[in-house]
Design an enzyme around this catalytic site. Structure first.
Site, PDB file in Angstrom:
ATOM      1  N   CYS A   7       8.705  -7.949   0.533  1.00  0.00           N
ATOM      2  CA  CYS A   7       8.603  -6.507   0.335  1.00  0.00           C
ATOM      3  C   CYS A   7       9.101  -5.833   1.609  1.00  0.00           C
ATOM      4  CB  CYS A   7       7.174  -6.081   0.002  1.00  0.00           C
ATOM      5  SG  CYS A   7       5.902  -6.775   1.056  1.00  0.00           S
ATOM      6  N   GLY A  11       6.189 -10.086   4.815  1.00  0.00           N
ATOM      7  CA  GLY A  11       6.183  -8.775   5.464  1.00  0.00           C
ATOM      8  C   GLY A  11       7.185  -8.818   6.594  1.00  0.00           C
ATOM      9  N   SER A  12       8.427  -8.454   6.297  1.00  0.00           N
ATOM     10  CA  SER A  12       9.516  -8.696   7.256  1.00  0.00           C
ATOM     11  C   SER A  12       9.394  -7.845   8.514  1.00  0.00           C
ATOM     12  CB  SER A  12      10.874  -8.468   6.580  1.00  0.00           C
ATOM     13  OG  SER A  12      10.940  -7.172   6.031  1.00  0.00           O
ATOM     14  N   ASN A  13       8.724  -6.684   8.435  1.00  0.00           N
ATOM     15  CA  ASN A  13       8.591  -5.836   9.629  1.00  0.00           C
ATOM     16  C   ASN A  13       7.782  -6.543  10.718  1.00  0.00           C
ATOM     17  OD1 ASN A  13      10.030  -3.822   8.392  1.00  0.00           O
ATOM     18  ND2 ASN A  13       8.232  -2.659   7.756  1.00  0.00           N
ATOM     19  N   ASP A  14       6.548  -6.958  10.381  1.00  0.00           N
ATOM     20  CA  ASP A  14       5.706  -7.613  11.379  1.00  0.00           C
ATOM     21  C   ASP A  14       6.248  -8.993  11.743  1.00  0.00           C
ATOM     22  OD1 ASP A  14       3.736  -5.833  12.196  1.00  0.00           O
ATOM     23  OD2 ASP A  14       2.502  -6.183  10.425  1.00  0.00           O
ATOM     24  N   ARG A  56      -2.566  -4.903  -1.689  1.00  0.00           N
ATOM     25  CA  ARG A  56      -2.913  -5.421  -0.370  1.00  0.00           C
ATOM     26  C   ARG A  56      -4.198  -4.761   0.114  1.00  0.00           C
ATOM     27  NH1 ARG A  56       1.223  -4.217   4.373  1.00  0.00           N
ATOM     28  NH2 ARG A  56       0.025  -2.275   4.462  1.00  0.00           N
ATOM     29  N   ARG A  99      -0.271  -0.410  -1.318  1.00  0.00           N
ATOM     30  CA  ARG A  99      -1.059  -0.339  -0.085  1.00  0.00           C
ATOM     31  C   ARG A  99      -2.348   0.444  -0.316  1.00  0.00           C
ATOM     32  NH1 ARG A  99       4.247   0.965   1.461  1.00  0.00           N
ATOM     33  NH2 ARG A  99       5.213  -0.522   2.902  1.00  0.00           N
ATOM     34  N   GLU A 101       3.445 -12.718   7.512  1.00  0.00           N
ATOM     35  CA  GLU A 101       3.990 -11.812   8.520  1.00  0.00           C
ATOM     36  C   GLU A 101       3.673 -12.256   9.946  1.00  0.00           C
ATOM     37  OE1 GLU A 101       2.197  -7.998   7.733  1.00  0.00           O
ATOM     38  OE2 GLU A 101       0.256  -8.904   7.307  1.00  0.00           O
ATOM     39  N   HIS A 149      -2.120  27.744 -20.058  1.00  0.00           N
ATOM     40  CA  HIS A 149      -0.959  28.439 -20.618  1.00  0.00           C
ATOM     41  C   HIS A 149       0.235  28.384 -19.670  1.00  0.00           C
ATOM     42  CE1 HIS A 149       1.574  32.082 -21.023  1.00  0.00           C
ATOM     43  NE2 HIS A 149       1.535  31.736 -22.286  1.00  0.00           N
TER      44      HIS A 149
END
Length: 817
Positions: free
Chosen positions: A766, A716-719, A593, A525, A695, A435
C-alpha cells in the site's frame, strides 16, 4: 362513456390508477393491498379523484380563465411568477364544489371516523398529482399537505386548497420548464388517517445513499413530532445508515448514526383555527436519538421490502423515497408515503465524474461547514435571503442574479425559481432529506445544509466557494477557489491481472470511492476515524474523572451526548467509521490497520497531554504494536478490539481483516495476539484474518517466522524505505536520498515476496510508488505481488501503468516461447 368515480377508498386503488388518483395515492393503495403481509403498515383513508378536480374546474368555469392568466407568465420574472400563481390560486379557492362531491367527501370522512371510533377523526390531506411518477419529471413535494384536519368544513376547505396548490409558483414554473400542459397534469387528494407522531417521531428514508447513489444502504433521517419539520428542513435531524445485505441476514447493521439538533417539533395545535403548531424540544431530549436502534432497523426493513416490491413490479431497480411515522401512543411504525427516487436511478453509471478543489500552496480560509449535498463545487457572490419580498432587510428575490450563492435560514418551496439561478445553496437548517437538499440534487446545484450560522458568518456580496466534493462535510471557503472537473469512462479503463485495491482514510468518502473499479481496501487507517469521529485520547475518555481536569470533562461530556458512557462512545464511533468503509466495499476484503499514532500525534488528541511521553524521536518510539500489550495502553487498545468485534459480529461485516502496524519482533506479535484474544478477537475465529504491516527490516529478515502467526503481509513502503536507508523521511535535509526504488529497498521487497510465496502467505503493498514509477510497478508485478493498493486519486493512473507492464511482460513471454 361511464363517469369516473369522484371518490375511492385507498385500499381500492393501485399503481395502474395513477391517471385517476395521482402517483402518491396510487402508491399508498398499492402498498395497502400488497405489502401488509410483509409487515408494512399504511394508514387507511380515501381519495378525492382527478375526476373531482376536473368537475370542480368545470363547475366553476375556471378552465379558460386559468389559461388566460398563465398565458402572461414570464418565468424569468420572479414578481410575475408570484402574481400569476396567486391569481390562479385565488380563483380556485373561491370556487364551490358540486353538491355530489362535497356530500360524498363528508360521507367518506364520517365513515373513516366511525372506523376509528371517533366523531371527527384527525386526518392528513395531501395533494397527489398525476405526473408524479413520470420518468422524466419529479413533481413530488410541489403541492401542499394539511395535517390534523378535523370536521366537515375544515376538510372541504383543505381539499379545495390542495386543488389550488396545483398552481403553486414552483409547480407552474416546473411544468413550463418541461413543456407540460397545465391541464394535462391532474390533481387528486388523499385523505388519510393521521399517525400520532406529534407525540412520537417521524421522518424520511431513502433506499440508497442520497449523495453517492450507493445502493446497499437505507438512509434514515428523523426528528420528534410531525414529519413536516424534516421535509421542510426546519430542523437538523438525526441520521441513521443501515447496511441492507447484513440486515437481510439478521444482523443489527446500523453502520452510521449521527445526532441532530432537534430543537423544535411540530405538534397538534390547541386552537381549532391552527391545527398544528411548532414548539421547542426539551433540552435533554435534544441530546437523545429520536428513535431506538430497533426502530431504525424496522424502518430499514420496511424500506427494503418496499424497494424490492417496486423493483420486481417494474422489472428494474427502483430505489424509493419513503416518509415514515412512529405513533407515540401505540409505538407502531407506519409508512405514510412512498415514491420512486428520481435522481440516482436515472444517473449514468458508465463514468466517474470528479470535482477537485485546487487549494494551491496556502490552504484557503474556511468560513463555515455543513452537510454536503451532491459532490460538486459552486462559487459566486453571496445573496442572503429570508423571504422573496425583501421586507425583512434581506435581498429581494428580484435582485437575485444568475450565479449568485443563495444563503438562507431554510428554503421555501416557492423559491425554486431562485434556486435554479444559484451557483450554490447554503442553509442554516436542514438535513440530507429536506426540501433544499432534494431540489438541489434534482437541479445539480451544490448545497451545504444545516450550517447553523451561515447567515451570521456570511455577508451579501462576499465572494465564496462552496465545496461538496470533500466528503460528507460541505465547506464554504473565502474567495473564489479554482476547481477542476474530471470525467472518466469506465469502459476505457484497462483490466489488470494484478488486483488493485484502494487506500481509504475517510469513511465519508467510502460510498463514493466504491464506484471505482477496485478489488477492495488494502489499507483503512483508524487514525483518521479517531481524529475526526472521536477526537479524544482513549485513555482520557476512560480516566478523565480521576484527572480533576474540569475543562476536559466538560468537553467529553458534550462529545458523548447520545451515548450511554465514554467507552460506548469510543467503541460505537470507531465501529461506525470502520463499518462504513467495510460496507462500501463489501464483500471485498477491507484491511483495517489498528491505530498507529506516534506519541506526539496522540498528544494532540483531547486530553492526550495527560498520558503521552515526550519522545526525542516518536517516529521510532512508542508506536504500533509496542503500545497494544503495554500495561499503560492495553485498556485503550482493548476498545479498538471491541469496535472490530462489533463491526464483524453485530453488524455482520465479516470482510474486515485486521492489521498490526510497526511490530518489531515475533515476540511482540505473539503478545499482541494474546491481548486481542483477551478482548474477544482471535485469528481464525469467525474467519478473522490477521495481517502484518511489513515496514520494519526485522519483518523482512524474519518473514518466515512472522508468517507462522499471520495470514498476510502488507508492505508499508514509506517506513520500510526510511528504516532500510536510515533516514528521517520528515527531514528535508536528506529527502533527496529517500527513494523506494533504491536497490537496498528493492532487495528487501524481493526477499519478502519470495519468502511469502514459499510460506503461502499473502503479500501486498500500500503506497504511491507503483503509480508514480512504472518501473517500480513492473518490478513488483514481475515478482508476483498479490495486490497493489493505492489512493483513489491514483487508481486510474495505476491501472493504466500496471496494464502496460502486464502487456510488456506478456509480450516478452511470447518472444521467449
Amino acid at each position: 362513456m361511464t363517469q369516473a368515480p369522484y371518490l375511492k377508498w385507498l385500499h381500492e386503488v393501485e399503481l395502474s390508477d395513477i391517471p385517476t388518483v395521482g402517483g402518491k395515492n396510487a402508491s399508498l393503495g398499492e402498498m395497502i393491498q400488497n405489502l401488509g403481509k410483509l409487515g408494512v403498515s399504511v394508514p387507511g383513508g380515501f381519495v378525492v379523484t382527478v375526476a373531482s378536480y376536473e368537475a370542480f374546474i368545470k363547475h366553476n368555469d375556471l378552465g379558460q380563465k386559468i389559461r388566460d392568466i398563465v398565458a402572461g407568465l414570464d418565468t424569468d420574472d420572479i414578481e410575475n411568477i408570484r402574481r400569476t400563481g396567486l391569481a390562479v390560486r385565488t380563483l380556485i379557492k373561491n370556487g364551490k364544489f358540486p353538491e355530489e362531491i362535497w356530500k360524498g367527501i363528508m360521507a367518506r370522512y364520517d365513515e373513516l371516523s366511525r372506523q376509528h371510533g371517533q366523531d371527527a377523526t384527525d386526518v392528513a390531506v395531501r395533494s397527489s398529482a398525476t405526473a408524479e411518477d413520470l420518468p422524466d419529471a419529479s413533481f413530488a413535494g410541489q403541492q401542499e399537505t394539511y395535517l390534523n384536519i378535523r370536521g366537515h368544513q375544515d376538510l372541504i376547505s383543505a381539499v379545495r386548497n390542495c386543488f389550488a396548490s396545483l398552481f403553486t409558483d414552483r409547480a407552474i414554473v416546473y411544468r413550463e420548464s418541461l413543456g407540460y400542459d397545465h391541464f394535462q397534469v391532474g390533481l387528486s387528494v388523499g385523505v388519510q388517517k393521521m399517525v400520532r407522531s406529534d407525540v412520537g417521531s417521524s421522518g424520511v428514508a431513502f433506499s440508497l445513499d442520497t449523495e453517492s447513489g450507493f445502493k446497499d444502504v437505507v438512509l434514515i433521517n428523523g426528528s420528534y413530532g410531525l414529519g413536516e419539520m424534516v421535509v421542510q428542513g426546519a430542523v437538523s435531524p438525526d441520521e441513521f445508515i443501515v447496511f441492507k445485505p447484513a440486515l437481510a441476514e439478521g444482523y443489527s447493521s446500523i453502520i452510521e448514526k449521527k445526532l441532530g439538533n432537534k430543537d423544535r417539533k411540530m405538534i397538534y395545535g390547541v386552537d381549532p383555527s391552527k391545527p398544528v403548531m411548532t414548539v421547542p424540544v426539551e433540552r435533554p431530549m435534544r441530546h437523545r436519538f429520536c428513535i431506538s436502534d430497533e426502530q431504525a432497523l424496522e424502518i430499514a426493513r420496511n424500506v427494503t421490502a418496499i424497494e424490492k416490491y417496486y423493483s420486481d413490479k417494474k422489472g428494474h431497480w427502483c430505489p424509493m423515497d419513503v416518509e415514515w411515522a412512529v405513533d407515540g401512543l401505540s409505538k407502531k411504525l407506519f409508512i405514510v408515503q412512498a415514491r420512486p427516487e428520481t435522481i440516482h436511478s436515472r444517473k449514468a453509471t458508465d463514468r466517474v465524474v470528479e470535482y477537485k478543489v485546487e487549494h494551491g500552496t496556502d490552504d484557503p480560509k474556511v468560513i463555515v461547514n455543513g452537510i454536503a449535498i451532491g459532490d460538486r463545487v459552486g462559487a459566486g457572490n453571496v445573496r442572503i435571503m429570508y423571504g422573496l419580498d425583501g421586507r425583512d432587510g434581506s435581498t429581494d428575490g428580484k435582485d437575485f442574479q444568475q450565479g449568485d450563492v443563495l444563503v438562507t435560514d431554510m428554503t421555501d418551496p416557492d423559491w425554486e425559481p431562485i434556486m435554479k439561478k444559484a451557483s450554490a445553496i447554503i442553509t442554516n437548517k436542514g438535513g440530507r432529506t429536506c426540501h433544499a437538499a432534494i431540489v438541489a440534487r434534482e437541479m445539480g446545484v451544490p448545497a451545504i445544509v444545516g450550517c447553523g450560522d451561515a447567515t451570521d458568518k456570511l455577508e451579501t456580496g462576499m465572494a465564496i466557494t462552496a465545496s461538496c466534493c470533500e466528503g460528507d462535510t460541505g465547506v464554504v471557503y473565502q474567495g473564489i477557489i479554482p476547481f477542476k472537473v474530471e470525467e472518466t469512462l469506465l469502459a476505457n479503463l484497462p483490466e489488470t491481472r494484478t488486483p488493485i485495491m484502494l487506500n481509504v482514510a475517510s469513511p465519508d468518502l467510502a460510498f463514493k470511492f466504491s464506484g471505482l473499479p477496485n478489488a477492495g481496501v488494502g489499507l483503512a487507517r483508524e487514525e483518521f476515524i479517531i481524529n475526526n469521529y472521536i477526537q479524544v485520547h482513549p485513555l482520557a475518555l476512560l480516566q478523565h474523572k480521576e484527572l480533576g481536569d474540569t475543562n476536559l470533562s466538560g468537553k467529553i461530556s458534550y462529545l458523548i451526548n447520545g451515548y450511554e458512557d465514554e467507552e460506548t462512545f469510543f467503541v460505537k464511533r470507531l465501529s461506525y467509521g470502520i463499518a462504513r468503509i467495510a460496507a462500501a466495499f463489501h464483500p471485498n476484503k477491507v484491511i483495517v490497520r489498528f491505530s498507529d499514532f506516534k506519541s506526539n500525534e496522540y498528544k494532540n488528541l483531547l486530553g492526550g497531554e495527560h498520558f503521552e511521553p515526550d519522545e526525542e524521536n516518536p517516529m521510532i518510539g512508542w508506536r504500533g504494536a509496542s503500545r497494544y500489550y503495554s500495561e499503560a495502553y492495553k485498556e485503550a487498545f482493548g476498545l479498538e478490539c471491541k469496535a472490530i468485534r462489533r463491526v464483524r459480529e453485530k453488524m455482520g461485516l465479516k470482510n474486515v481483516v485486521v492489521m498490526i502496524p510497526f511490530c518489531r519482533t515475533v515476540e511482540e506479535l505473539k503478545k499482541v495476539g494474546a491481548v486481542m484474544k483477551e478482548y474477544g478477537l482471535e485469528r481464525g475465529k469467525e474467519g478473522l484474518e490477521l495481517f502484518l504491516m511489513a515496514e520494519v527490516p526485522s519483518n523482512i529478515i524474519l518473514a518466515e517466522e512472522f508468517s507462522r502467526y499471520i495470514d498476510g503481509f502488507s508492505i508499508g513502503s514509506n517506513d520500510l524505505t526510511q528504516l532500510t536507508l536510515g533516514l528521517d523521511r520528515d527531514s528535508a535535509l536528506v529527502s533527496h536520498i529517500y527513494d523506494e526504488r533504491n536497490d537496498a529497498v528493492k532487495g528487501m521487497l524481493r526477499k519478502l515476496i519470495e519468502t511469502a510465496k514459499k510460506t503461502k502467505t499473502k503479500v501486498g503493498i500500500c503506497g504511491q510508488g507503483p503509480s508514480d514509477f512504472p518501473d517500480f510497478a513492473q518490478f513488483l508485478v514481475e515478482l508476483g505481488i498479490d495486490s497493489i493498493s493505492v489512493t483513489p486519486d491514483s487508481l486510474l493512473k495505476t491501472k493504466r501503468a500496471i496494464s502496460e507492464v502486464e502487456k510488456q511482460m506478456a509480450g516478452k513471454r511470447v518472444k521467449l516461447a
